[in-house]
Design a protein around this motif. Structure first.
Motif, PDB file in Angstrom:
ATOM      1  N   HIS A  98      -2.733  62.172  33.848  1.00 19.55           N
ATOM      2  CA  HIS A  98      -3.048  60.842  34.366  1.00 19.55           C
ATOM      3  C   HIS A  98      -4.330  60.317  33.786  1.00 19.55           C
ATOM      4  O   HIS A  98      -4.428  59.178  33.364  1.00 19.55           O
ATOM      5  CB  HIS A  98      -3.207  60.904  35.890  1.00 19.55           C
ATOM      6  CG  HIS A  98      -1.946  60.615  36.575  1.00 19.55           C
ATOM      7  ND1 HIS A  98      -1.291  61.541  37.329  1.00 19.55           N
ATOM      8  CD2 HIS A  98      -1.195  59.512  36.584  1.00 19.55           C
ATOM      9  CE1 HIS A  98      -0.193  61.008  37.780  1.00 19.55           C
ATOM     10  NE2 HIS A  98      -0.104  59.782  37.353  1.00 19.55           N
ATOM     11  N   LYS A 113      -9.693  60.536  42.978  1.00 22.44           N
ATOM     12  CA  LYS A 113      -8.253  60.392  43.191  1.00 22.44           C
ATOM     13  C   LYS A 113      -7.922  60.156  44.671  1.00 22.44           C
ATOM     14  O   LYS A 113      -7.151  59.280  45.011  1.00 22.44           O
ATOM     15  CB  LYS A 113      -7.551  61.657  42.691  1.00 22.44           C
ATOM     16  CG  LYS A 113      -6.074  61.433  42.394  1.00 22.44           C
ATOM     17  CD  LYS A 113      -5.368  62.739  42.108  1.00 22.44           C
ATOM     18  CE  LYS A 113      -5.390  63.106  40.638  1.00 22.44           C
ATOM     19  NZ  LYS A 113      -4.764  64.422  40.375  1.00 22.44           N
ATOM     20  N   ARG A 156     -10.495  55.827  44.873  1.00 16.11           N
ATOM     21  CA  ARG A 156      -9.366  55.041  44.382  1.00 16.11           C
ATOM     22  C   ARG A 156      -8.580  54.381  45.515  1.00 16.11           C
ATOM     23  O   ARG A 156      -7.977  53.340  45.344  1.00 16.11           O
ATOM     24  CB  ARG A 156      -8.448  55.972  43.586  1.00 16.11           C
ATOM     25  CG  ARG A 156      -7.706  55.235  42.526  1.00 16.11           C
ATOM     26  CD  ARG A 156      -6.789  56.101  41.749  1.00 16.11           C
ATOM     27  NE  ARG A 156      -5.805  55.215  41.119  1.00 16.11           N
ATOM     28  CZ  ARG A 156      -4.834  55.627  40.360  1.00 16.11           C
ATOM     29  NH1 ARG A 156      -4.681  56.906  40.130  1.00 16.11           N
ATOM     30  NH2 ARG A 156      -3.990  54.767  39.831  1.00 16.11           N
ATOM     31  N   THR A 157      -8.590  55.036  46.696  1.00 14.85           N
ATOM     32  CA  THR A 157      -7.783  54.517  47.793  1.00 14.85           C
ATOM     33  C   THR A 157      -8.518  53.447  48.589  1.00 14.85           C
ATOM     34  O   THR A 157      -7.951  52.875  49.508  1.00 14.85           O
ATOM     35  CB  THR A 157      -7.380  55.647  48.751  1.00 14.85           C
ATOM     36  OG1 THR A 157      -8.570  56.184  49.314  1.00 14.85           O
ATOM     37  CG2 THR A 157      -6.629  56.749  48.046  1.00 14.85           C
ATOM     38  N   ILE A 158      -9.803  53.203  48.261  1.00 16.40           N
ATOM     39  CA  ILE A 158     -10.570  52.210  49.006  1.00 16.40           C
ATOM     40  C   ILE A 158     -10.688  50.945  48.168  1.00 16.40           C
ATOM     41  O   ILE A 158     -11.074  51.008  46.999  1.00 16.40           O
ATOM     42  CB  ILE A 158     -11.983  52.739  49.337  1.00 16.40           C
ATOM     43  CG1 ILE A 158     -11.869  54.074  50.072  1.00 16.40           C
ATOM     44  CG2 ILE A 158     -12.749  51.748  50.188  1.00 16.40           C
ATOM     45  CD1 ILE A 158     -13.163  54.799  50.183  1.00 16.40           C
ATOM     46  N   THR A 187      -5.191  55.062  55.437  1.00 15.51           N
ATOM     47  CA  THR A 187      -4.069  55.813  54.875  1.00 15.51           C
ATOM     48  C   THR A 187      -4.173  57.282  55.239  1.00 15.51           C
ATOM     49  O   THR A 187      -5.249  57.872  55.190  1.00 15.51           O
ATOM     50  CB  THR A 187      -4.040  55.693  53.335  1.00 15.51           C
ATOM     51  OG1 THR A 187      -5.368  55.914  52.862  1.00 15.51           O
ATOM     52  CG2 THR A 187      -3.554  54.348  52.886  1.00 15.51           C
ATOM     53  N   ASP A 235       3.103  49.325  38.879  1.00 13.72           N
ATOM     54  CA  ASP A 235       2.597  50.662  38.565  1.00 13.72           C
ATOM     55  C   ASP A 235       3.118  51.631  39.635  1.00 13.72           C
ATOM     56  O   ASP A 235       3.202  51.282  40.806  1.00 13.72           O
ATOM     57  CB  ASP A 235       1.056  50.636  38.573  1.00 13.72           C
ATOM     58  CG  ASP A 235       0.463  51.942  38.082  1.00 13.72           C
ATOM     59  OD1 ASP A 235       1.192  52.715  37.422  1.00 13.72           O
ATOM     60  OD2 ASP A 235      -0.723  52.196  38.349  1.00 13.72           O
ATOM     61  N   GLN A 237       1.799  54.785  40.360  1.00 13.03           N
ATOM     62  CA  GLN A 237       0.685  55.424  41.064  1.00 13.03           C
ATOM     63  C   GLN A 237      -0.313  54.381  41.536  1.00 13.03           C
ATOM     64  O   GLN A 237      -1.142  53.924  40.766  1.00 13.03           O
ATOM     65  CB  GLN A 237      -0.028  56.403  40.117  1.00 13.03           C
ATOM     66  CG  GLN A 237       0.832  57.554  39.671  1.00 13.03           C
ATOM     67  CD  GLN A 237       1.150  58.488  40.801  1.00 13.03           C
ATOM     68  OE1 GLN A 237       0.338  58.671  41.705  1.00 13.03           O
ATOM     69  NE2 GLN A 237       2.331  59.081  40.796  1.00 13.03           N
ATOM     70  N   MET A 238      -0.193  53.994  42.808  1.00 14.04           N
ATOM     71  CA  MET A 238      -1.145  53.029  43.351  1.00 14.04           C
ATOM     72  C   MET A 238      -1.662  53.521  44.688  1.00 14.04           C
ATOM     73  O   MET A 238      -0.966  54.247  45.395  1.00 14.04           O
ATOM     74  CB  MET A 238      -0.456  51.668  43.527  1.00 14.04           C
ATOM     75  CG  MET A 238      -0.517  50.814  42.294  1.00 14.04           C
ATOM     76  SD  MET A 238      -0.031  49.139  42.652  1.00 14.04           S
ATOM     77  CE  MET A 238       1.638  49.370  43.157  1.00 14.04           C
ATOM     78  N   PRO A 239      -2.898  53.123  45.044  1.00 14.69           N
ATOM     79  CA  PRO A 239      -3.397  53.533  46.363  1.00 14.69           C
ATOM     80  C   PRO A 239      -2.598  52.877  47.486  1.00 14.69           C
ATOM     81  O   PRO A 239      -1.981  51.836  47.281  1.00 14.69           O
ATOM     82  CB  PRO A 239      -4.846  53.055  46.357  1.00 14.69           C
ATOM     83  CG  PRO A 239      -4.985  52.131  45.205  1.00 14.69           C
ATOM     84  CD  PRO A 239      -3.925  52.459  44.248  1.00 14.69           C
ATOM     85  N   ASP A 273       4.326  60.364  35.423  1.00 12.54           N
ATOM     86  CA  ASP A 273       4.876  60.779  36.705  1.00 12.54           C
ATOM     87  C   ASP A 273       6.222  61.419  36.392  1.00 12.54           C
ATOM     88  O   ASP A 273       7.214  60.728  36.181  1.00 12.54           O
ATOM     89  CB  ASP A 273       5.043  59.570  37.625  1.00 12.54           C
ATOM     90  CG  ASP A 273       5.522  59.984  39.011  1.00 12.54           C
ATOM     91  OD1 ASP A 273       6.361  60.906  39.090  1.00 12.54           O
ATOM     92  OD2 ASP A 273       5.055  59.396  39.995  1.00 12.54           O
TER      93      ASP A 273
END
Lengths: 354, 248
Positions: free
Chosen positions: A174, A270, A274-276, A305, B57, B59-61, B85
């Motif tokens: 990735h 990761k 990235r999730t914020i 999440t 995409d 892979q996204m949050p 992926d």
């Protein structure tokens, strides 16, 4: 556990052997005219069985007086003393049992235990008990050897897993493909930035290749690697990613296994940054506390999440790697609070420079 | 002049979005109506603005690209992009769904865009069946359904589902003592779930075998399924035939 109690077949063999010894003794007593064979059997078989169980106690004597822990002299002393005690005990039981039998059965001819017979019994018990001690010593040595082999095989397995883990963290697909995609985008927007990112990416991969081959590297080297990694990620994530590194200058000479900090940063990005939506700041704090080196990585998490299942595998691997390298001397701990995720590594302070 | 094609770009990396914008620049008839950073944003954009085409995409949050499709019920006009992926790539290849592997060239991008454009023009031929199959596989792998409740996303594990009931234009998923509303048809959710596990026992009821306790025959024409949680569901005649097939 006692080798006789852990295996039923072994216990059966043990009893059989001592039954035969009892019958054999009875036959000798009959042949030497001490008694009738039938009475001799009544006398010798239970005494022999009793002594058989007495000899099994030799295992515990051997187990508590290991050759690795005590001097040969002490072990010799303990072995002789325990043999003497059990021989005397056996003799007392033999006398008692003879007396009891002659009273109960009302037989006309109990065994007349002469001093010669006494001595013969005593001597054979002594020798047999010593023999038992030696046998159990061999058994224990054998068990130790097997356990050591098993441990070694386990350690080898873990070492190989760790190697694979290092290899995998070297080439996170990735990270590589997304970085290349960013470079591709940058070429039209900002050619200089594209060049900078290419160089940072190359530096990162080159350092991973050279460092992960080594058994130990300095903390400074690992931090440089992390700088390159963060440089690339900061271009990818832009304003979302910030980092703060608090390291005491002297700790930089610490010697550590390679690639222990970088995977933590990768995880922090990761599963955290990235999730914020608005991103956040990763804090790295490294201090030395006497004989210990503490490394702490903190990152904010998105409370909305739920945590991704399967995360924590990398940390489990790191824990196993530490276990293989330091046994119980190093720790990997993590906790997740409302707003942040914290990983703490504690490892023994080692340094090549004084 | 035909109407412009409306496009949504969903990718959490700004540079990746800018690359797609740049690749789209030569096309005069394309109108980028939204750029999304997260799965949730993409979901909202798809529901509210109904774009003709989505660059999505994987892979996204917050939500993966596949989950976005599951939540929105969108089954066509999608171009997937991914860095790496393995699961998705294998599935795309299997169902002949076009996707872009990052980094991609303008040429490869044009190809994908033209293919998608053709599919948009021929209203009959769409990627619907393939994407439905892909989502079914994704559900089988994750073993959960995603449900949106106002602005929150709930994950309902398949093992906790008691039954699913069809209402007017939505379905009610009964799981672990709660019920969840989802705008989807019962046939669609049936296609998404493993047919070896879920049985359509009635026109309005879909039941997992793990929830079934017993089958009761009340009269000659009336059969009910007794669930482990004590509830009773009607079983139609054809539903009974299907149920028998599963139980033998």
């Amino acid at each position: 556990m006692h080798p006789l109690l852990s295996d039923f077949r072994r216990l059966l063999w043990h009893i059989t052997v001592w039954l035969v010894v009892g019958l054999f003794t009875a036959k000798i007593l009959a042949l030497t005219n001490f008694s009738h064979f039938s009475y001799a059997c009544f006398f010798a078989v239970p005494v022999s069985l009793f002594f058989g169980f007495l000899t099994s106690s030799a295992y515990y004597v051997c187990a508590s007086f290991r050759i690795q822990k005590y001097t040969f002299f002490i072990i010799k002393l303990v072995f002789i003393a325990s043999s003497l005690i059990s021989a005397i005990l056996a003799l007392c039981v033999a006398h008692g049992w003879n007396l009891f039998l002659s009273n109960v059965t009302d037989t006309a001819s109990p065994i007349n235990i002469t001093p010669q017979l006494d001595f013969a019994l005593f001597a054979s018990c002594l020798v047999l008990y010593l023999l038992a001690l030696l046998t159990y010593d061999v058994v224990i040595a054998f068990e130790d050897m097997q356990a050591a082999e098993k441990r070694e095989a386990n350690a080898r397995l873990l070492a190989r897993d760790a190697e694979l883990q290092v290899l995998r963290s070297q080439i996170d697909p990735h990270f590589l493909f997304n970085s290349l995609n960013s470079i591709s985008a940058l070429t039209a927007i900002d050619a200089n930035a594209a060049r900078e990112m290419t160089i940072a990416l190359a530096d990162f991969f080159r350092k991973t290749l050279t460092l992960s081959e080594q058994e130990k590297i300095t903390l400074d080297q690992e931090l440089c690697l992390c700088d390159d990694f963060l440089a690339v990620e900061k271009i990818r994530f832009g304003k979302k990613l910030h980092s703060k590194v608090e390291v005491d200058e002297p700790t930089k000479s610490a010697s550590i296994p390679p690639m222990i900090l970088q995977p933590l940063l990768e995880n922090a990005i990761k599963h955290g940054i990235r999730t914020i939506r608005q991103g956040g700041c990763i804090t790295i704090k490294i201090v030395r506390n006497g004989d210990w080196l503490h490394i702490r990585v903190t990152n904010p998490v998105n409370t909305d999440t739920p945590p991704v299942p399967g995360s924590g595998l990398g940390l489990q691997n790191l824990r196993a790697r530490f276990q293989a390298l330091y046994s119980d001397q190093a720790r990997v701990e993590w906790r997740c609070t409302e707003q942040e995720f914290v990983v703490e590594l504690t490892l023994p302070w080692e340094s090549n420079t004084p | 002049m035909t109407q412009p094609i409306s496009v949504v770009i969903a990718d959490d990396e700004e540079l990746a979005r800018r690359l797609i914008t740049e690749y789209l620049r030569p096309y005069q008839d394309i109108d980028i109506i939204a750029e999304c950073e997260t799965g949730t944003e993409a979901m909202d954009a798809i529901i509210q603005r109904c774009p003709d085409l989505i660059f999505l995409d994987i892979q996204m949050p917050e939500m993966t690209g596949l989950e976005v499709l599951e939540m929105t019920g969108r089954h066509n006009g999608v171009i997937f992009t991914t860095a790496y992926d393995q699961f998705a790539m294998k599935a795309f290849d299997l169902h002949a769904i076009d996707y872009l592997l990052k980094p991609f060239s303008q040429q490869r991008f044009d190809e994908a865009l033209n293919k998608a454009r053709k599919l948009l023009q021929q209203s009959g031929a769409s990627s619907e069946a393939a994407i439905k199959q892909l989502l079914a596989e994704n559900t089988e792998k994750n073993q959960h359904l995603m449900i949106r409740d106002r602005h929150q996303v709930h994950v309902v594990p398949i093992a906790t589902i008691d039954y699913i009931k069809a209402e007017d234009d939505y379905i009610l998923i009964h799981a672990a003592g709660k019920s969840w509303m989802k705008t989807q048809s019962l046939t669609d959710v049936e296609a998404q779930l493993n047919p070896a596990q879920f049985v359509r026992i009635h026109r309005s009821y879909l039941m997992p075998l793990h929830a079934l306790k017993a089958i009761e025959r009340l009269s000659k024409d009336s059969i009910v399924a007794l669930l482990n949680n004590g509830e009773k569901l009607p079983v139609s005649r054809s539903g009974y035939e299907r149920l028998k097939e599963h139980l033998h």
